[in-house]
Design an enzyme around this catalytic site. Structure first.
Site, PDB file in Angstrom:
ATOM      1  N   ASN A  10      40.404  28.172  40.621  1.00 17.55           N
ATOM      2  CA  ASN A  10      39.957  29.404  40.654  1.00 17.55           C
ATOM      3  C   ASN A  10      40.766  30.512  39.587  1.00 17.55           C
ATOM      4  O   ASN A  10      42.187  30.882  40.108  1.00 17.55           O
ATOM      5  CB  ASN A  10      39.989  30.418  42.234  1.00 17.55           C
ATOM      6  CG  ASN A  10      39.496  31.512  42.295  1.00 17.55           C
ATOM      7  OD1 ASN A  10      39.254  31.900  41.165  1.00 17.55           O
ATOM      8  ND2 ASN A  10      40.286  31.712  43.153  1.00 17.55           N
ATOM      9  N   TRP A  11      40.441  30.837  38.737  1.00 19.25           N
ATOM     10  CA  TRP A  11      41.403  31.443  37.500  1.00 19.25           C
ATOM     11  C   TRP A  11      42.122  33.028  37.932  1.00 19.25           C
ATOM     12  O   TRP A  11      42.059  33.483  37.741  1.00 19.25           O
ATOM     13  CB  TRP A  11      40.708  31.181  36.054  1.00 19.25           C
ATOM     14  CG  TRP A  11      40.800  29.624  35.470  1.00 19.25           C
ATOM     15  CD1 TRP A  11      40.903  28.835  36.498  1.00 19.25           C
ATOM     16  CD2 TRP A  11      40.452  29.554  34.585  1.00 19.25           C
ATOM     17  NE1 TRP A  11      40.826  27.853  35.132  1.00 19.25           N
ATOM     18  CE2 TRP A  11      40.877  27.779  33.645  1.00 19.25           C
ATOM     19  CE3 TRP A  11      40.771  30.037  33.051  1.00 19.25           C
ATOM     20  CZ2 TRP A  11      40.459  27.527  32.794  1.00 19.25           C
ATOM     21  CZ3 TRP A  11      40.233  30.029  32.232  1.00 19.25           C
ATOM     22  CH2 TRP A  11      40.156  28.154  31.674  1.00 19.25           C
ATOM     23  N   LYS A  12      40.908  32.868  38.911  1.00 20.14           N
ATOM     24  CA  LYS A  12      40.727  34.600  39.233  1.00 20.14           C
ATOM     25  C   LYS A  12      40.378  35.063  38.292  1.00 20.14           C
ATOM     26  O   LYS A  12      39.880  35.276  37.159  1.00 20.14           O
ATOM     27  CB  LYS A  12      41.966  35.341  39.603  1.00 20.14           C
ATOM     28  CG  LYS A  12      42.441  34.608  41.163  1.00 20.14           C
ATOM     29  CD  LYS A  12      43.194  34.228  42.190  1.00 20.14           C
ATOM     30  CE  LYS A  12      43.968  33.185  43.307  1.00 20.14           C
ATOM     31  NZ  LYS A  12      44.605  33.806  44.339  1.00 20.14           N
ATOM     32  N   HIS A  95      35.289  34.734  48.439  1.00 19.76           N
ATOM     33  CA  HIS A  95      36.694  34.216  48.844  1.00 19.76           C
ATOM     34  C   HIS A  95      37.356  35.320  49.054  1.00 19.76           C
ATOM     35  O   HIS A  95      36.883  37.148  48.891  1.00 19.76           O
ATOM     36  CB  HIS A  95      36.875  34.644  46.935  1.00 19.76           C
ATOM     37  CG  HIS A  95      38.231  34.003  46.915  1.00 19.76           C
ATOM     38  ND1 HIS A  95      39.327  34.488  46.791  1.00 19.76           N
ATOM     39  CD2 HIS A  95      39.480  32.997  46.318  1.00 19.76           C
ATOM     40  CE1 HIS A  95      40.816  34.073  46.848  1.00 19.76           C
ATOM     41  NE2 HIS A  95      40.699  33.103  46.227  1.00 19.76           N
ATOM     42  N   GLU A  97      39.675  37.838  48.172  1.00 22.33           N
ATOM     43  CA  GLU A  97      40.610  39.186  47.218  1.00 22.33           C
ATOM     44  C   GLU A  97      39.252  39.687  47.249  1.00 22.33           C
ATOM     45  O   GLU A  97      38.790  40.548  47.658  1.00 22.33           O
ATOM     46  CB  GLU A  97      40.040  38.151  46.059  1.00 22.33           C
ATOM     47  CG  GLU A  97      42.125  37.960  46.318  1.00 22.33           C
ATOM     48  CD  GLU A  97      42.743  36.794  45.310  1.00 22.33           C
ATOM     49  OE1 GLU A  97      41.954  36.614  43.985  1.00 22.33           O
ATOM     50  OE2 GLU A  97      43.642  36.183  45.902  1.00 22.33           O
ATOM     51  N   GLU A 167      40.361  28.676  53.026  1.00 25.40           N
ATOM     52  CA  GLU A 167      41.413  29.114  52.681  1.00 25.40           C
ATOM     53  C   GLU A 167      42.206  30.345  53.496  1.00 25.40           C
ATOM     54  O   GLU A 167      42.060  31.464  53.366  1.00 25.40           O
ATOM     55  CB  GLU A 167      41.339  29.702  51.246  1.00 25.40           C
ATOM     56  CG  GLU A 167      40.737  29.254  50.143  1.00 25.40           C
ATOM     57  CD  GLU A 167      41.033  29.413  48.803  1.00 25.40           C
ATOM     58  OE1 GLU A 167      41.506  28.492  48.066  1.00 25.40           O
ATOM     59  OE2 GLU A 167      40.369  30.476  48.216  1.00 25.40           O
ATOM     60  N   GLY A 173      48.782  32.551  47.576  1.00 26.71           N
ATOM     61  CA  GLY A 173      49.531  33.531  46.143  1.00 26.71           C
ATOM     62  C   GLY A 173      50.359  33.636  47.009  1.00 26.71           C
ATOM     63  O   GLY A 173      51.519  34.370  46.069  1.00 26.71           O
ATOM     64  N   SER A 213      47.957  27.946  48.150  1.00 30.63           N
ATOM     65  CA  SER A 213      49.351  27.709  47.588  1.00 30.63           C
ATOM     66  C   SER A 213      49.090  26.459  47.152  1.00 30.63           C
ATOM     67  O   SER A 213      50.520  25.496  47.962  1.00 30.63           O
ATOM     68  CB  SER A 213      50.535  28.276  48.311  1.00 30.63           C
ATOM     69  OG  SER A 213      50.505  29.279  47.948  1.00 30.63           O
ATOM     70  N   GLY A 234      44.467  28.006  43.008  1.00 34.51           N
ATOM     71  CA  GLY A 234      44.592  29.151  42.316  1.00 34.51           C
ATOM     72  C   GLY A 234      45.991  29.413  41.697  1.00 34.51           C
ATOM     73  O   GLY A 234      45.228  28.612  40.237  1.00 34.51           O
ATOM     74  N   GLY A 235      47.013  29.502  41.103  1.00 39.46           N
ATOM     75  CA  GLY A 235      48.213  30.103  41.112  1.00 39.46           C
ATOM     76  C   GLY A 235      48.241  28.692  39.890  1.00 39.46           C
ATOM     77  O   GLY A 235      47.994  28.305  38.610  1.00 39.46           O
TER      78      GLY A 235
HETATM   79  C1  PEP Z   1      42.947  31.166  45.862  1.00 40.68           C
HETATM   80  O1  PEP Z   1      42.927  31.542  44.706  1.00 40.68           O
HETATM   81  O2  PEP Z   1      41.864  30.413  45.916  1.00 40.68           O
HETATM   82  C2  PEP Z   1      43.907  30.374  46.030  1.00 40.68           C
HETATM   83  C3  PEP Z   1      44.314  29.842  46.857  1.00 40.68           C
HETATM   84  O3  PEP Z   1      45.137  30.739  45.340  1.00 40.68           O
HETATM   85  P1  PEP Z   1      46.798  30.246  45.417  1.00 40.68           P
HETATM   86  O4  PEP Z   1      46.881  28.774  44.841  1.00 40.68           O
HETATM   87  O5  PEP Z   1      47.413  30.705  43.778  1.00 40.68           O
HETATM   88  O6  PEP Z   1      47.321  30.121  47.136  1.00 40.68           O
END
Ligand code: PEP
Length: 249
Positions: A10-12, A95, A97, A167, A173, A213, A234-235
């Protein structure tokens, strides 16, 4: 049954179109693992260049959102038809966010899930609890409610093709990963909920990811759990480490 793992990035709101092409080209050889479904969920403006760059590889390009109406006066939104027209196969729905910053609810998530399915796009349906909710001991009840509402009017045949991403919001994050036992406990509860609603065959087939994470050092332990069928990342999806996550074994 053996479910194929699915690892989605997930590049956000990261990477311009030219940067997206560079990242796809960098990651292409690193994620060439046919045993895992690999998806990059990119910003809308990156979808077309990312699709071009990913051509001939095992990478599928996904979106991070869609709107539940067909077309019309919905400034700033993107429709399922627009996504399928260019070859998008997956879309992240609900998501945390989007729930937090863009007022998405379980009900809008349900409408979006139905619209994605109607157009043959696989929804990656997100659910998760806050730290307060976890501390209150209501995680499983809350997740069951999120799932039941998200899947209203979704048939068994449709449900089994979807993907669920568990999640925990406190792990997104933050660098704070759920332990593999915590993640497994909730993913197993989600599968139980799906079994109650749709029966054993759907529960055995549906894929449930963990997200929060995930990185190259915790992916193997998480993905080894019986009810965790991959990750939403994500990251760590924005760097070469993503290749190590896809090749977690
Ligand atoms: C996400 O954006 O769905 C996510 C899990 O982010 P991260 O891996 O950075 O925690």
């Amino acid at each position: 049954m053996a479910r194929k793992k699915i690892v989605a990035g997930n590049w956000k709101m990261n990477k311009s179109p030219s940067e997206a092409v560079a990242l796809v080209n960098e990651l292409k050889p690193l994620v060439a693992n046919q045993e895992v479904d690999v998806v990059f969920c990119v910003p809308s403006i990156d979808i077309i260049p990312a699709l071009e760059a990913a051509k001939g590889s095992n990478i599928e390009i996904g979106a991070q959102n869609l709107y539940f109406e067909e077309s019309g006066a919905y400034t700033g939104e993107i429709s399922a038809t627009m996504l399928t027209d260019v070859g998008v196969k997956y879309v992240v729905i609900g998501h945390s966010e989007r729930r937090e910053y863009f007022a998405e609810t379980d009900e809008t998530v349900n409408k979006k899930v139905l619209k994605a399915i109607e157009h043959g796009i696989t929804p990656i349906v997100c659910c998760g609890e806050t730290l307060t909710q976890r501390e209150q001991g209501i995680t499983i009840d809350l997740i069951r409610q999120q799932i039941k509402i998200a899947y209203q009017n979704v048939s068994a045949d449709q449900a089994k093709t979807t993907v669920i991403a568990y999640e925990p919001i406190w792990a997104i994050g933050t660098g704070k990963t759920a332990t593999s036992d915590q993640a497994q406990e909730v993913c197993a509860a989600i599968r139980t909920c799906i079994r109650e609603v749709y029966g054993a065959a759907v529960a055995d087939e549906i894929r449930i990811q963990y997200g929060g994470s995930v990185n190259d050092s915790n992916a193997a332990e998480l993905f080894a759990k019986g009810d965790i069928d991959g990750g939403l990342v994500g990251g760590a999806s924005l760097k070469a480490d993503f290749g190590k996550i896809v090749n977690y074994k």
